[in-house]
Design an enzyme around this catalytic site. Structure first.
Site, mmCIF file in Angstrom:
data_model
loop_
_atom_site.group_PDB
_atom_site.id
_atom_site.type_symbol
_atom_site.label_atom_id
_atom_site.label_comp_id
_atom_site.label_asym_id
_atom_site.label_seq_id
_atom_site.Cartn_x
_atom_site.Cartn_y
_atom_site.Cartn_z
ATOM 1 N N GLU A 89 57.900 50.748 38.493
ATOM 2 C CA GLU A 89 57.862 50.346 37.094
ATOM 3 C C GLU A 89 56.471 50.443 36.510
ATOM 4 O OE1 GLU A 89 59.204 46.264 37.040
ATOM 5 O OE2 GLU A 89 57.140 45.617 37.300
ATOM 6 N N CYS A 102 50.041 49.473 32.154
ATOM 7 C CA CYS A 102 49.999 48.756 33.428
ATOM 8 C C CYS A 102 50.728 49.610 34.460
ATOM 9 C CB CYS A 102 50.687 47.406 33.241
ATOM 10 S SG CYS A 102 50.824 46.456 34.750
ATOM 11 N N CYS A 109 54.834 45.322 48.329
ATOM 12 C CA CYS A 109 53.476 44.875 48.606
ATOM 13 C C CYS A 109 53.544 43.996 49.844
ATOM 14 C CB CYS A 109 52.954 44.060 47.421
ATOM 15 S SG CYS A 109 51.286 43.412 47.664
ATOM 16 N N CYS A 113 52.145 37.102 48.482
ATOM 17 C CA CYS A 113 51.947 35.930 47.630
ATOM 18 C C CYS A 113 53.311 35.284 47.382
ATOM 19 C CB CYS A 113 51.295 36.330 46.319
ATOM 20 S SG CYS A 113 49.747 37.219 46.583
ATOM 21 N N CYS A 116 55.321 35.773 43.935
ATOM 22 C CA CYS A 116 55.414 37.122 43.359
ATOM 23 C C CYS A 116 56.675 37.848 43.815
ATOM 24 C CB CYS A 116 54.181 37.926 43.746
ATOM 25 S SG CYS A 116 54.255 39.645 43.226
ATOM 26 N N GLY A 162 52.285 46.205 43.633
ATOM 27 C CA GLY A 162 51.418 46.605 44.730
ATOM 28 C C GLY A 162 49.988 46.143 44.650
ATOM 29 N N SER A 194 43.132 45.371 39.630
ATOM 30 C CA SER A 194 43.424 43.966 39.904
ATOM 31 C C SER A 194 43.752 43.820 41.387
ATOM 32 C CB SER A 194 44.618 43.523 39.059
ATOM 33 O OG SER A 194 45.010 42.223 39.422
ATOM 34 N N SER A 219 42.799 38.161 41.504
ATOM 35 C CA SER A 219 43.837 37.140 41.344
ATOM 36 C C SER A 219 43.425 35.911 42.148
ATOM 37 C CB SER A 219 45.175 37.693 41.830
ATOM 38 O OG SER A 219 45.520 38.812 41.047
ATOM 39 N N LEU A 220 42.675 35.052 41.501
ATOM 40 C CA LEU A 220 42.143 33.882 42.195
ATOM 41 C C LEU A 220 43.252 32.833 42.367
ATOM 42 C CD1 LEU A 220 39.378 33.020 43.367
ATOM 43 C CD2 LEU A 220 39.053 31.653 41.288
ATOM 44 N N ASN A 221 43.865 32.474 41.252
ATOM 45 C CA ASN A 221 45.087 31.656 41.263
ATOM 46 C C ASN A 221 44.952 30.235 41.795
ATOM 47 O OD1 ASN A 221 46.363 33.831 40.166
ATOM 48 N ND2 ASN A 221 47.288 34.524 42.051
ATOM 49 N N ASN A 297 55.651 33.530 35.105
ATOM 50 C CA ASN A 297 56.956 34.035 34.671
ATOM 51 C C ASN A 297 57.960 33.766 35.762
ATOM 52 O OD1 ASN A 297 56.477 35.330 32.096
ATOM 53 N ND2 ASN A 297 55.166 36.713 33.253
ATOM 54 N N CYS A 340 55.398 41.003 37.139
ATOM 55 C CA CYS A 340 55.315 42.263 37.854
ATOM 56 C C CYS A 340 56.442 42.323 38.882
ATOM 57 C CB CYS A 340 53.939 42.432 38.500
ATOM 58 S SG CYS A 340 53.560 41.352 39.869
HETATM 59 N N1 SAH Z 1 48.327 43.043 43.647
HETATM 60 C C1 SAH Z 1 47.410 42.924 42.591
HETATM 61 C C2 SAH Z 1 47.899 43.538 41.296
HETATM 62 C C3 SAH Z 1 49.350 43.348 40.945
HETATM 63 S S1 SAH Z 1 49.848 41.686 40.605
HETATM 64 C C4 SAH Z 1 47.019 41.475 42.379
HETATM 65 O O1 SAH Z 1 47.626 40.598 42.977
HETATM 66 O O2 SAH Z 1 46.072 41.235 41.637
HETATM 67 C C5 SAH Z 1 49.169 41.468 38.993
HETATM 68 C C6 SAH Z 1 49.032 40.024 38.569
HETATM 69 O O3 SAH Z 1 50.314 39.445 38.352
HETATM 70 C C7 SAH Z 1 48.323 39.143 39.595
HETATM 71 O O4 SAH Z 1 47.274 38.436 38.980
HETATM 72 C C8 SAH Z 1 49.416 38.194 40.048
HETATM 73 O O5 SAH Z 1 48.841 36.966 40.436
HETATM 74 C C9 SAH Z 1 50.300 38.121 38.829
HETATM 75 N N2 SAH Z 1 51.683 37.684 39.052
HETATM 76 C C10 SAH Z 1 52.484 37.974 40.091
HETATM 77 N N3 SAH Z 1 53.691 37.392 39.931
HETATM 78 C C11 SAH Z 1 53.647 36.729 38.761
HETATM 79 C C12 SAH Z 1 54.577 35.933 38.033
HETATM 80 N N4 SAH Z 1 55.796 35.739 38.471
HETATM 81 N N5 SAH Z 1 54.172 35.411 36.862
HETATM 82 C C13 SAH Z 1 52.943 35.639 36.380
HETATM 83 N N6 SAH Z 1 52.032 36.395 37.008
HETATM 84 C C14 SAH Z 1 52.370 36.934 38.184
HETATM 85 FE FE1 SF4 Z 2 51.052 41.797 46.043
HETATM 86 FE FE2 SF4 Z 2 49.715 41.150 43.802
HETATM 87 FE FE3 SF4 Z 2 52.252 40.330 44.178
HETATM 88 FE FE4 SF4 Z 2 50.281 39.261 45.619
HETATM 89 S S1 SF4 Z 2 50.532 39.128 43.391
HETATM 90 S S2 SF4 Z 2 52.270 39.961 46.419
HETATM 91 S S3 SF4 Z 2 48.984 41.025 45.906
HETATM 92 S S4 SF4 Z 2 51.570 42.441 43.956
#
Ligand code: SAH
Ligand code: SF4
Length: 360
Positions: A89, A102, A109, A113, A116, A162, A194, A219-221, A297, A340
């Site tokens: 996508e 994007c 991946c 996480c 995700c 990814g 990212s 992606s510190l989170n 989300n 994503c």
């Molecule tokens: N793998 C890389 C890039 C893809 S994820 C990364 O982790 O940075 C892109 C962003 O989407 C990341 O910051 C991730 O934390 C965020 N993300 C993943 N799932 C999400 C969700 N359900 N809601 C909001 N952001 C999300």
């Molecule tokens: Fe992979 Fe990024 Fe999703 Fe973490 S947030 S599982 S690194 S795609």
């Protein structure tokens, strides 16, 4: 049939040489593909009829198949199929005065996480450079006839499915093609990688002459080891403090900032004390960072929720009060796609059940 996209200009020239074509033929093809977004060689009007016919029979200008296009008020989501049947996508986002694209870099991946949807199936495979580049080519073909500036993607973020740095060489080649002034010509300042923050991969990026000049988003989170480890298990082997140390010392190009992405998840990392802890961390280095808050989300396959709006603004206020640049990314077109990996998740479940989806 030979695939001619995903090649750098030099590679295309080598290809021309191999087929006894003049070198400038490669340059012409390169321009048709990467400047005029033309995928039908019959329309390459400045080359001979015979060569056009030969290209039609021997060369391919896409590797992805476009299978769905969903339009929302501020975005368009594209779903593609790879030659081996996987879904990819790509989201085109309408900003105030430009498009941001994007793109995805992997199918699935393996970073894992917890919040995700892309992580669910683990990593299926890396995308090739051609598959990364083709996402842009299809989208450009779609928008090329619009009025300026809407006829060209201005910014590209590697934030789709990814972990881009886990697919280092193909990512690098795609970036090389995107920034080439003879072709796509997107500024390095308008590309953002990212990453989830795997240390050795970040060190590799910091040392790479091309990639170190592209923007970095992490992606510190979470504001500390404990919470980050809970939602991003890679933190066990990539400790928070080491990541932070690396970011504070990252060789930033002049005038650039690292973006800290922070997905706000209800009751996990969204409390005032978390914002304060994050602010304390960033404040001494606030010139090198900006924060992008991403309200979570929700996904039907995951247990997490989005915090109430008030809490999101409160979190932002704590950071702003500490003079830290902080934006909130209200995701666009949320009715069409959540986060994503989600549109793909919805589609691939039935495919999996019918056994048509082969994992390798
Ligand atoms: N793998 C890389 C890039 C893809 S994820 C990364 O982790 O940075 C892109 C962003 O989407 C990341 O910051 C991730 O934390 C965020 N993300 C993943 N799932 C999400 C969700 N359900 N809601 C909001 N952001 C999300
Ligand atoms: Fe992979 Fe990024 Fe999703 Fe973490 S947030 S599982 S690194 S795609």
């Amino acid at each position: 049939m030979e695939l001619l996209i995903g090649k750098t200009l030099n590679e295309l020239r080598e290809w021309a040489l191999k087929h006894n074509l003049e070198r400038y033929r490669a340059d012409q093809i390169y321009q048709w593909v990467y400047k005029k977004w033309e995928d039908n060689p019959e329309r390459f009007t400045n080359i001979s009829k015979e060569l056009r016919k030969w290209l039609k029979e021997n060369a391919k200008f896409h590797t992805l198949e476009k299978i769905e296009r969903v339009e929302a008020p501020d975005s368009v989501k594209y779903l593609f199929k790879t030659e081996d049947g996987h879904l990819v996508e790509t989201v085109l986002i309408r900003e105030k005065d430009h498009w941001t694209l994007c793109v995805s870099t992997q199918i699935g991946c393996n970073v894992g996480c917890k919040f995700c949807a892309t992580a669910r199936d683990g990593l299926i495979r890396n995308l090739t450079a051609a598959e990364i580049v083709d996402q842009l080519l299809w989208v450009q073909k779609d928008i090329r006839d619009l009025d300026k500036p809407w006829n060209k993607v201005r910014n590209i973020v590697f934030m789709g499915m990814g972990e881009p740095l886990a697919n280092f060489n193909n990512l690098k080649k795609a970036v090389e093609i995107f920034v080439d002034q003879k072709g796509v010509d997107i500024s390095k300042r308008r590309l953002t990688i990212s990453s989830s923050g795997i240390l050795y991969q970040l060190r590799k990026m910091a040392q790479d002459p091309l990639l170190r000049n592209v923007n970095l988003a992490i992606s510190l989170n979470a504001p500390n080891q404990k919470i980050r480890e809970e939602i991003m298990p890679i933190t066990k082997t990539n400790p928070f403090d080491e990541l932070w140390d690396l970011l504070v010392n990252y060789p930033l190009p002049e005038g650039r900032k690292i973006t800290l992405e922070y997905v706000l998840i209800k009751d996990i990392n969204d409390q005032r004390e978390h914002a304060e802890e994050l602010a304390r961390l960033i404040k001494p280095h606030r010139k090198r960072f900006k924060v992008n808050l991403i309200p979570y989300n929700p996904s039907p396959i995951l247990p997490y929720e989005r915090p109430p709006e008030g809490r999101i603004y409160e979190f932002q206020k704590v950071l702003l009060d500490n003079a830290i640049i902080t934006t909130i990314r209200w995701s666009k077109g949320q009715d069409v796609f959540g986060a994503c990996g989600q549109l793909r998740a919805k589609r691939e479940i039935p495919l999996l059940n019918r056994g048509e989806f082969v994992k390798n």
